[in-house]
Write a protein that holds these residues in place. Structure first.
Motif, PDB file in Angstrom:
ATOM      1  N   UNK A  53       0.669  -1.162  -0.049  1.00 46.71           N
ATOM      2  CA  UNK A  53       0.070  -0.020  -0.049  1.00 46.71           C
ATOM      3  C   UNK A  53       0.898   1.422  -0.048  1.00 46.71           C
ATOM      4  N   UNK A  54       0.458   2.295   0.640  1.00 50.74           N
ATOM      5  CA  UNK A  54       1.252   3.672   0.331  1.00 50.74           C
ATOM      6  C   UNK A  54       1.981   3.698   1.764  1.00 50.74           C
ATOM      7  N   UNK A  55       2.343   2.921   2.509  1.00 56.49           N
ATOM      8  CA  UNK A  55       3.095   3.262   3.662  1.00 56.49           C
ATOM      9  C   UNK A  55       4.356   3.587   3.451  1.00 56.49           C
ATOM     10  N   UNK A  56       5.103   3.105   2.444  1.00 56.89           N
ATOM     11  CA  UNK A  56       6.446   3.240   2.197  1.00 56.89           C
ATOM     12  C   UNK A  56       6.789   4.929   1.645  1.00 56.89           C
ATOM     13  N   UNK A  57       5.572   5.144   0.749  1.00 58.35           N
ATOM     14  CA  UNK A  57       5.716   6.326   0.062  1.00 58.35           C
ATOM     15  C   UNK A  57       5.541   7.247   1.195  1.00 58.35           C
ATOM     16  N   UNK A  58       4.625   7.212   2.313  1.00 57.58           N
ATOM     17  CA  UNK A  58       4.385   8.301   3.385  1.00 57.58           C
ATOM     18  C   UNK A  58       5.579   8.298   4.173  1.00 57.58           C
ATOM     19  N   UNK A  59       6.042   7.112   4.757  1.00 63.50           N
ATOM     20  CA  UNK A  59       7.125   7.135   5.586  1.00 63.50           C
ATOM     21  C   UNK A  59       8.696   7.766   4.940  1.00 63.50           C
ATOM     22  N   UNK A  60       8.807   7.288   3.592  1.00 62.53           N
ATOM     23  CA  UNK A  60       9.964   7.776   2.989  1.00 62.53           C
ATOM     24  C   UNK A  60       9.950   9.274   3.042  1.00 62.53           C
ATOM     25  N   UNK A  61       8.749   9.947   2.483  1.00 63.07           N
ATOM     26  CA  UNK A  61       8.488  11.372   2.665  1.00 63.07           C
ATOM     27  C   UNK A  61       8.825  11.868   3.883  1.00 63.07           C
ATOM     28  N   UNK A  62       8.331  11.217   4.958  1.00 65.83           N
ATOM     29  CA  UNK A  62       8.462  11.670   6.640  1.00 65.83           C
ATOM     30  C   UNK A  62       9.822  11.729   6.745  1.00 65.83           C
ATOM     31  N   UNK A  63      10.769  10.870   6.284  1.00 57.35           N
ATOM     32  CA  UNK A  63      12.038  10.910   6.651  1.00 57.35           C
ATOM     33  C   UNK A  63      13.128  11.870   6.155  1.00 57.35           C
ATOM     34  N   UNK A  70      13.776   8.137  10.243  1.00 51.41           N
ATOM     35  CA  UNK A  70      14.674   7.453   9.391  1.00 51.41           C
ATOM     36  C   UNK A  70      13.755   6.461   8.621  1.00 51.41           C
ATOM     37  N   UNK A  71      14.036   5.849   7.427  1.00 48.93           N
ATOM     38  CA  UNK A  71      13.510   4.918   6.679  1.00 48.93           C
ATOM     39  C   UNK A  71      14.230   3.742   6.374  1.00 48.93           C
ATOM     40  N   UNK A  72      13.892   2.547   6.462  1.00 52.14           N
ATOM     41  CA  UNK A  72      14.526   1.450   6.053  1.00 52.14           C
ATOM     42  C   UNK A  72      13.659   0.512   4.964  1.00 52.14           C
ATOM     43  N   UNK A  73      13.803   0.630   3.881  1.00 49.00           N
ATOM     44  CA  UNK A  73      12.773  -0.241   3.116  1.00 49.00           C
ATOM     45  C   UNK A  73      13.406  -1.613   2.671  1.00 49.00           C
ATOM     46  N   UNK A  74      12.608  -2.691   3.049  1.00 44.73           N
ATOM     47  CA  UNK A  74      12.992  -4.110   2.760  1.00 44.73           C
ATOM     48  C   UNK A  74      12.452  -4.196   1.102  1.00 44.73           C
ATOM     49  N   UNK A  75      13.391  -5.245   0.527  1.00 41.35           N
ATOM     50  CA  UNK A  75      12.870  -5.505  -0.999  1.00 41.35           C
ATOM     51  C   UNK A  75      12.036  -6.179  -1.127  1.00 41.35           C
ATOM     52  N   UNK A  76      11.213  -6.932  -0.030  1.00 43.21           N
ATOM     53  CA  UNK A  76      10.087  -7.652  -0.186  1.00 43.21           C
ATOM     54  C   UNK A  76       9.562  -8.040   1.267  1.00 43.21           C
ATOM     55  N   UNK A  77       8.527  -8.813   1.503  1.00 50.53           N
ATOM     56  CA  UNK A  77       8.102  -9.052   2.975  1.00 50.53           C
ATOM     57  C   UNK A  77       8.743 -10.108   3.485  1.00 50.53           C
ATOM     58  N   UNK A  78       9.750  -9.931   4.519  1.00 51.25           N
ATOM     59  CA  UNK A  78      10.665 -10.730   5.086  1.00 51.25           C
ATOM     60  C   UNK A  78       9.921 -11.473   6.376  1.00 51.25           C
ATOM     61  N   UNK A  79       8.809 -10.491   7.006  1.00 52.27           N
ATOM     62  CA  UNK A  79       8.199 -10.997   8.190  1.00 52.27           C
ATOM     63  C   UNK A  79       8.604  -9.891   9.355  1.00 52.27           C
ATOM     64  N   UNK A  80       7.875  -9.966  10.293  1.00 49.33           N
ATOM     65  CA  UNK A  80       7.951  -9.362  11.447  1.00 49.33           C
ATOM     66  C   UNK A  80       9.327  -9.171  12.245  1.00 49.33           C
ATOM     67  N   UNK A  81       9.792 -10.600  12.361  1.00 47.89           N
ATOM     68  CA  UNK A  81      10.934 -10.675  13.281  1.00 47.89           C
ATOM     69  C   UNK A  81      12.337 -10.209  12.320  1.00 47.89           C
ATOM     70  N   UNK A  82      12.305 -10.434  11.186  1.00 47.39           N
ATOM     71  CA  UNK A  82      13.448  -9.682  10.191  1.00 47.39           C
ATOM     72  C   UNK A  82      13.271  -8.397  10.101  1.00 47.39           C
ATOM     73  N   UNK A  83      12.088  -7.769  10.260  1.00 46.58           N
ATOM     74  CA  UNK A  83      11.876  -6.387  10.058  1.00 46.58           C
ATOM     75  C   UNK A  83      12.231  -5.590  11.397  1.00 46.58           C
TER      76      UNK A  83
END
Ligand code: UDP
Ligand code: MG
Length: 331
Positions: A53-63, A70-83
């Motif tokens: 969804x738009x989460x990444x866009x909003x958070x990247x802009x905020x950072x 700060x914003x760290x974007x993972x390349x796909x869904x790695x799961x909560x524990x990895x995040x």
């Protein structure tokens, strides 16, 4: 964009985010309020776990616009524990706080965690007094799972605690030195030790959106917990093997007794067949169990956990340097 150098943060807030656009406006407001109330420079690190969804866009802009984010974007869904691991690896503060994006972990509790940290505790976890937001099924299965894991595991994994937690920088460094692949973060902190305490809170319902932990993901997390922190399932085969062999031996005695007594109701060849089959299946299970013991050893080795974790050292600075290193220093 504000590019003036910022003071090194004292507190790092790590927030994993997976398709949470519905809660972000409120989350950002609450985080602003909370950060303003803390007694030192604070950074908030959002880890986008492959949201669609738009989460990444909003958070990247905020950072980009606010130097505290700060914003760290993972390349796909790695799961909560990895995040949360990715977020903690990026944190630069002296105390690191992990909290969910959906405001089920109230930001106000962070203040109490920091007080405990200032008293000298190195790990402060949030213990859930109630879980209003979670379904009865989730509460029941979670409570059962923690009881079960508590029995099986050799480390004391706190009950009713999730990943809402404050840790000191030195605990973080020890945590990041654990390279295991299947990360059951709450178990890993229990394994690490250090001075731990808890802050109790009422877990609120999720603010908006729906849970990102469907049954399948919950089961996967549970299996990582059991497999990573207990080798009891591996030893199960050996006990079953002994039980089957024991029963087979008793049965064999009974059959032989009847045979000696000249019981004519027994079909010819039946007694020997039954004894051989049950003896062999017992042996088979014992052998599987023995293999399990070795697999358990291999499993412990490949996790490559440190042998021990040092929490502090004193008096070493007064020891004379060894000869070789002095020569190097002089060079
Ligand atoms: N989350 C994540 N990756 C996932 C699943 C969840 O980063 O694959 C995040 C999610 O955005 C939230 C936190 O982990 O911030 C906890 O998830 P959720 O609230 O859905 O779990 P629950 O509270 O229902 O156990
Ligand atoms: Mg939640």
């Amino acid at each position: 964009m504000d590019l003036t150098p910022q003071p090194r943060p004292r507190y790092s807030i790590v927030v994993p985010v997976f398709n949470e656009q519905a809660v972000l406006p409120v989350l950002l407001r609450r985080l602003d309020l909370m950060m303003a109330g803390l007694d030192g420079p604070t950074e908030t690190i959002f880890v986008d776990d492959g949201s669609s969804d738009c989460s990444a866009i909003i958070l990247r802009a905020k950072a980009r616009e606010d130097p505290r984010y700060r914003f760290v974007g993972l390349s796909r869904n790695f799961g909560h524990q990895a995040a949360i691991t990715a977020g903690m690896a990026a944190a630069t503060g002296d105390a690191i706080i992990v909290m969910d994006a959906d405001l089920q972990d109230p930001p106000e509790v962070v203040g109490q965690m920091i007080e405990k940290w200032q008293e000298g505790y190195e790990v402060v976890y949030g213990r859930r007094l109630s879980r209003e937001g979670d379904s009865a099924f989730k509460q029941a299965t979670a409570s059962l799972f923690y009881k079960f894991l508590g029995r099986l595991s050799s480390v004391d994994i706190p009950r009713d605690a999730g990943d809402f937690r404050l840790i000191d920088r030195k605990v973080l460094e020890a945590f990041l030195a654990m390279p295991e692949q299947d990360r059951f973060v709450r178990g890993m902190f229990a394994w690490l030790g250090f001075r731990q305490t808890e802050v109790a809170f009422h877990r609120l319902p999720r603010l908006a959106g729906e849970t990102k932990y469907p049954l399948l993901k919950m089961l996967r997390l549970a299996s990582h917990g059991v497999v990573g922190f207990s080798d009891a399932p591996l030893r199960l085969a050996i006990w079953c093997g002994f039980a089957v062999s024991g029963l087979a031996a008793l049965y064999a005695l009974w059959v032989v007794g009847h045979w000696l007594a000249g019981d004519t109701s027994l079909v010819a060849g039946w007694a020997s067949t039954i004894i051989i089959v049950s003896f062999l299946s017992g042996m088979n299970m014992i052998m599987t169990g023995i293999m399990g013991l070795y697999v358990g050893r291999i499993h412990a080795e490949v996790k490559r956990r440190p042998l021990y974790v040092v929490s502090e050292k004193a008096g070493f600075d007064r020891v004379a340097q060894p000869q070789s290193s002095r020569t190097i220093d002089a060079a």
